[in-house]
Design a protein around this motif. Structure first.
Motif, short mmCIF file in Angstrom:
data_model
loop_
_atom_site.label_atom_id
_atom_site.label_comp_id
_atom_site.label_asym_id
_atom_site.label_seq_id
_atom_site.Cartn_x
_atom_site.Cartn_y
_atom_site.Cartn_z
N GLN A 230 0.83 -1.19 0.10
CA GLN A 230 0.14 0.02 -0.12
C GLN A 230 0.91 1.22 0.00
OE1 GLN A 230 -3.37 -0.12 -0.17
NE2 GLN A 230 -3.41 1.99 -0.49
N LEU A 231 0.97 2.09 -1.09
CA LEU A 231 1.87 3.26 -1.20
C LEU A 231 1.05 4.28 -0.51
CD1 LEU A 231 3.04 2.86 -4.98
CD2 LEU A 231 3.99 2.44 -3.09
N PRO A 232 1.67 5.19 0.32
CA PRO A 232 1.01 6.41 0.89
C PRO A 232 0.99 7.39 -0.16
CG PRO A 232 3.44 6.33 1.41
CD PRO A 232 3.23 4.98 0.81
N LYS A 233 -0.12 8.46 0.03
CA LYS A 233 -0.54 9.21 -0.88
C LYS A 233 0.54 10.32 -1.24
CE LYS A 233 -5.59 9.37 -1.55
NZ LYS A 233 -6.62 10.40 -1.38
N LEU A 234 0.90 10.90 -2.18
CA LEU A 234 2.01 11.92 -2.43
C LEU A 234 1.14 13.23 -1.89
CD1 LEU A 234 3.21 11.31 -5.87
CD2 LEU A 234 4.63 10.96 -3.85
N LYS A 235 1.94 14.51 -1.44
CA LYS A 235 1.55 15.65 -1.23
C LYS A 235 1.56 16.37 -2.52
CE LYS A 235 2.36 15.37 3.69
NZ LYS A 235 3.39 16.26 4.61
N GLY A 236 0.62 16.89 -2.96
CA GLY A 236 0.50 17.59 -4.40
C GLY A 236 0.80 16.79 -5.53
N LYS A 237 0.99 17.51 -6.68
CA LYS A 237 1.00 16.79 -7.81
C LYS A 237 2.39 16.44 -8.19
CE LYS A 237 -2.23 19.84 -10.35
NZ LYS A 237 -2.38 20.67 -11.37
#
Length: 254
Positions: A230-237
């Protein structure tokens, strides 16, 4: 057999990653020796085993002809330097058993050296096993007609002809003698602590599957499952990579 082979191999490669994790977590040491005639398929089997493994967890050992200095050392000395450390998997593409088949057949060792080697091997391997190394020895068997066909394919292929060394070519005339030496080797060095396993490699794909399945049975599997992360969400684009202009870009030619 192509699709079935690929699917089966991928399933086994997942199990091999579990094996590698198990070695790492337990600190166990695994040494697998691949012996067999020229063109038997040792390199292909090793490639199939390691294709999906973490390169930091295994080592492939394929030693060249000994140097002048190495030729004066205790015969096993240069191999000892490549034995696996804790959590490591070492695969020997040929091994100290060169002295049991190739060297006597080609006249690269004396009769006394050959006899001394056969006397010493069981005790040497017992030391390895007693120290905790898991030792598995395979002989990849191939009939002469199949071997000749593979030699012919290599001779005509610019990507494979480098595999045909002068020793390989000379050994073609010694098929029967090498078979006799192989049998003596197995009879003299097959022990409960270090048995020989023979794999039919006339069909290389079938041989790889059978060998890998057998190898996986030789030690307990790692209990953890290998699955999606499970990959953590990136901040921003997502950003673009901007490299300093002090470096030189390779031209795009494709």
């Amino acid at each position: 057999m192509g699709k079935r082979y690929r699917e089966t191999l991928e399933e086994l490669q997942v199990e091999l990653t579990r094996l590698e994790q198990g070695l790492r977590s337990s600190g166990k040491r695994l040494l697998v020796i691949f012996e067999g005639r020229d063109a038997a398929g040792k390199g292909g089997a090793i490639k199939a085993i390691t294709e999906s493994l973490d390169t930091r967890g295994y080592r492939i050992v394929a030693l060249p002809k000994p140097s002048e200095t190495e030729a004066t050392q205790w015969y096993f000395q240069r191999y000892v330097a490549h034995l696996p450390s804790a959590g490591e998997f070492a695969l020997f593409d040929r091994s100290w058993y060169n002295r049991a088949v190739v060297e006597p057949a080609m006249g690269f060792c004396s009769r006394a050296q050959y006899k001394a080697f056969l006397d010493a091997v069981p005790a040497f391997e017992k030391l390895l096993v007693d120290d905790g190394i898991i030792l598995v020895k395979y002989w990849l068997a191939v009939d002469q007609a199949e071997q000749e066909q593979r030699f012919a394919e290599r001779a005509d292929n610019p990507l494979k002809c480098w595999k045909l060394s002068p020793v390989d070519l000379a050994a073609r005339r010694k098929y029967a003698e090498m078979g006799r030496l192989r049998d003596v080797m197995i009879e003299r060095t097959h022990r409960d602590h270090a048995p020989w396993f023979v794999v039919d490699f006339n069909d290389q794909k079938r041989g790889r599957i059978n060998l890998i399945r057998h190898l996986l049975q030789q030690l307990p599997m790692h209990e953890a499952t290998v699955g999606p992360v499970q990959l953590p969400k990136l901040k921003g684009k997502p950003g673009r990579e901007h490299v300093t202009d002090k470096a030189l870009w390779v031209p795009d030619t494709f």
